[in-house]
Design a protein around this motif. Structure first.
Motif, short mmCIF file in Angstrom:
data_model
loop_
_atom_site.label_atom_id
_atom_site.label_comp_id
_atom_site.label_asym_id
_atom_site.label_seq_id
_atom_site.Cartn_x
_atom_site.Cartn_y
_atom_site.Cartn_z
N ALA A 38 -0.22 -70.88 41.12
CA ALA A 38 -1.71 -71.98 40.74
C ALA A 38 -2.56 -70.90 39.65
CB ALA A 38 -2.13 -72.57 41.84
N GLY A 39 -2.16 -70.07 38.98
CA GLY A 39 -2.71 -69.21 38.41
C GLY A 39 -3.90 -68.60 38.39
N MET A 40 -3.91 -67.69 39.90
CA MET A 40 -4.28 -66.97 40.40
C MET A 40 -4.58 -65.59 40.36
SD MET A 40 -6.66 -69.16 43.19
CE MET A 40 -7.49 -71.33 43.03
N GLU A 41 -5.27 -65.12 39.71
CA GLU A 41 -4.12 -63.37 40.65
C GLU A 41 -4.37 -63.33 41.95
OE1 GLU A 41 -5.64 -59.04 38.88
OE2 GLU A 41 -6.12 -60.55 37.78
N VAL A 42 -3.77 -62.71 43.06
CA VAL A 42 -4.01 -62.21 44.53
C VAL A 42 -3.48 -60.71 44.97
CG1 VAL A 42 -3.20 -63.20 46.70
CG2 VAL A 42 -3.43 -64.82 45.06
N ILE A 43 -4.37 -60.89 45.47
CA ILE A 43 -4.37 -59.20 45.85
C ILE A 43 -3.82 -59.18 47.60
CG2 ILE A 43 -5.25 -56.78 46.36
CD1 ILE A 43 -7.19 -59.46 43.89
N TYR A 44 -2.94 -59.07 47.63
CA TYR A 44 -2.61 -59.45 49.17
C TYR A 44 -2.74 -57.53 49.76
CZ TYR A 44 0.15 -60.03 53.50
OH TYR A 44 0.72 -59.55 55.14
N THR A 45 -3.68 -57.61 51.18
CA THR A 45 -3.47 -56.55 51.81
C THR A 45 -2.62 -55.73 52.54
OG1 THR A 45 -4.76 -57.34 53.31
CG2 THR A 45 -5.90 -56.39 51.24
N GLY A 46 -1.88 -56.57 52.97
CA GLY A 46 -1.11 -56.50 54.69
C GLY A 46 -1.56 -56.40 55.21
N LEU A 47 -0.54 -56.25 55.96
CA LEU A 47 -0.66 -56.04 58.03
C LEU A 47 -1.65 -55.69 58.33
CD1 LEU A 47 2.51 -56.61 58.70
CD2 LEU A 47 0.88 -58.83 58.73
N HIS A 48 -2.85 -55.09 59.27
CA HIS A 48 -3.28 -54.39 60.20
C HIS A 48 -4.39 -53.81 59.58
CE1 HIS A 48 0.21 -55.50 62.95
NE2 HIS A 48 1.27 -54.91 62.28
N GLN A 49 -5.01 -54.74 59.46
CA GLN A 49 -6.31 -54.11 57.85
C GLN A 49 -7.97 -53.92 58.77
OE1 GLN A 49 -6.18 -53.34 54.06
NE2 GLN A 49 -3.87 -52.59 55.02
N THR A 50 -8.40 -53.03 58.60
CA THR A 50 -9.73 -53.43 59.44
C THR A 50 -10.74 -54.03 58.80
OG1 THR A 50 -10.92 -51.19 58.32
CG2 THR A 50 -9.06 -51.26 60.67
N PRO A 51 -12.20 -54.81 59.01
CA PRO A 51 -12.70 -55.47 58.08
C PRO A 51 -13.16 -54.77 57.07
CG PRO A 51 -13.09 -56.33 60.63
CD PRO A 51 -11.91 -55.00 60.89
N GLU A 52 -13.53 -53.04 57.39
CA GLU A 52 -14.02 -52.17 56.60
C GLU A 52 -13.07 -52.14 55.16
OE1 GLU A 52 -16.09 -51.88 60.29
OE2 GLU A 52 -13.86 -51.71 60.03
N GLN A 53 -11.65 -51.74 55.91
CA GLN A 53 -10.28 -51.62 54.25
C GLN A 53 -11.00 -53.05 53.89
OE1 GLN A 53 -7.28 -51.19 57.29
NE2 GLN A 53 -6.93 -49.03 56.26
N ILE A 54 -10.76 -53.97 54.41
CA ILE A 54 -11.04 -55.50 53.58
C ILE A 54 -11.87 -56.19 53.09
CG2 ILE A 54 -10.93 -58.31 54.26
CD1 ILE A 54 -9.73 -57.34 56.80
N VAL A 55 -13.08 -55.41 52.61
CA VAL A 55 -14.38 -55.20 52.27
C VAL A 55 -14.11 -54.57 51.29
CG1 VAL A 55 -16.63 -55.28 52.25
CG2 VAL A 55 -15.24 -56.49 54.08
N GLU A 56 -13.84 -53.64 51.57
CA GLU A 56 -13.02 -52.60 50.38
C GLU A 56 -12.58 -52.84 49.58
OE1 GLU A 56 -14.00 -49.07 47.55
OE2 GLU A 56 -15.40 -49.80 50.13
N THR A 57 -11.39 -53.66 50.08
CA THR A 57 -10.58 -53.72 48.62
C THR A 57 -11.69 -55.50 47.70
OG1 THR A 57 -8.58 -53.68 49.24
CG2 THR A 57 -8.52 -55.56 48.51
N VAL A 58 -12.39 -56.06 48.30
CA VAL A 58 -12.87 -56.78 47.70
C VAL A 58 -13.49 -56.48 46.79
CG1 VAL A 58 -15.19 -58.75 48.68
CG2 VAL A 58 -12.67 -58.70 50.31
N ILE A 59 -14.44 -55.65 47.24
CA ILE A 59 -15.19 -55.08 45.98
C ILE A 59 -14.59 -54.18 45.07
CG2 ILE A 59 -16.64 -52.72 45.82
CD1 ILE A 59 -17.89 -53.77 48.42
N GLN A 60 -13.70 -53.62 45.69
CA GLN A 60 -12.41 -53.13 44.19
C GLN A 60 -12.43 -53.68 43.05
OE1 GLN A 60 -9.94 -49.94 46.90
NE2 GLN A 60 -11.55 -48.70 46.84
#
Length: 142
Positions: A38-60
Motif C-alpha cells: 500500500a506504499g507504507m514504509e514498514v519496519i518489522y522487528t522480528g520475534l521475541h521483542q521486549t516492550p522496551e525494544q519496540i519503543v526504542e525502534t519506534v523512536i529510532q
C-alpha cells in the motif's frame, strides 16, 4: 481530500512488532507485506521483542504507527507496557494498533489504554491499511 493526498509528502512509517515469547509471525508478515504494498514504509522487528525494544525502534525510526501482533495471550501485560513506555518518552502521536487472538472482552480495556484499534483473526488487510492511513492522517504531528 483523501488521506493518501494528506500524507503525500512522506511515506507512512509503521513498526510491526512481535512482543513477548510468541513464536508465530505469519500474520505479522502478511500485514507487513500488505502495508508495504500500500506504499507504507514498514519496519518489522522480528520475534521475541521486549516492550522496551519496540519503543526504542519506534523512536529510532520516527514511526507514525506501531502494530503489535500477539497470539500468546499476553496482550494485557505487553500492550499496556508498550503504551506506558511511549507515554514516558512523551510520544503521544504514534498510532497504536494490536492484532492477533484478542478475546472480545479485552478489546475495550485495550482501547481505554490508548490502543486505536484491535484487529482479530480474519480482519481484511485492506481494512487495516485504510485504518492506519486515516489514523495517521488525523493525528497531530510535531
Amino acid at each position: 481530500m483523501s488521506s493518501a493526498v494528506a500524507n503525500s509528502k512522506s511515506k507512512i512509517r509503521v513498526v510491526v512488532a512481535k512482543p513477548g515469547l510468541d513464536g508465530h509471525d505469519r500474520g505479522a508478515k502478511i500485514i507487513a507485506r500488505a502495508l508495504r504494498d500500500a506504499g507504507m514504509e514498514v519496519i518489522y522487528t522480528g520475534l521475541h521483542q521486549t516492550p522496551e525494544q519496540i519503543v526504542e525502534t519506534v523512536i529510532q525510526e520516527d514511526a507514525d504507527a506501531v502494530g503489535l501482533s500477539i497470539l500468546s495471550g499476553a496482550h494485557m501485560t505487553l500492550v499496556p507496557r508498550v503504551v506506558e513506555l511511549l507515554r514516558a518518552q512523551g510520544i503521544d502521536d504514534v498510532l497504536v494498533t494490536v492484532g492477533g487472538t484478542i478475546p472480545a472482552e479485552d478489546i475495550a480495556p485495550l482501547k481505554e489504554l490508548g490502543v486505536a484499534e484491535v484487529f482479530t483473526p480474519g480482519a481484511p488487510t485492506q481494512a487495516i491499511v485504510d485504518f492506519i492511513r486515516a489514523g495517521v492522517a488525523a493525528a497531530p504531528r510535531a
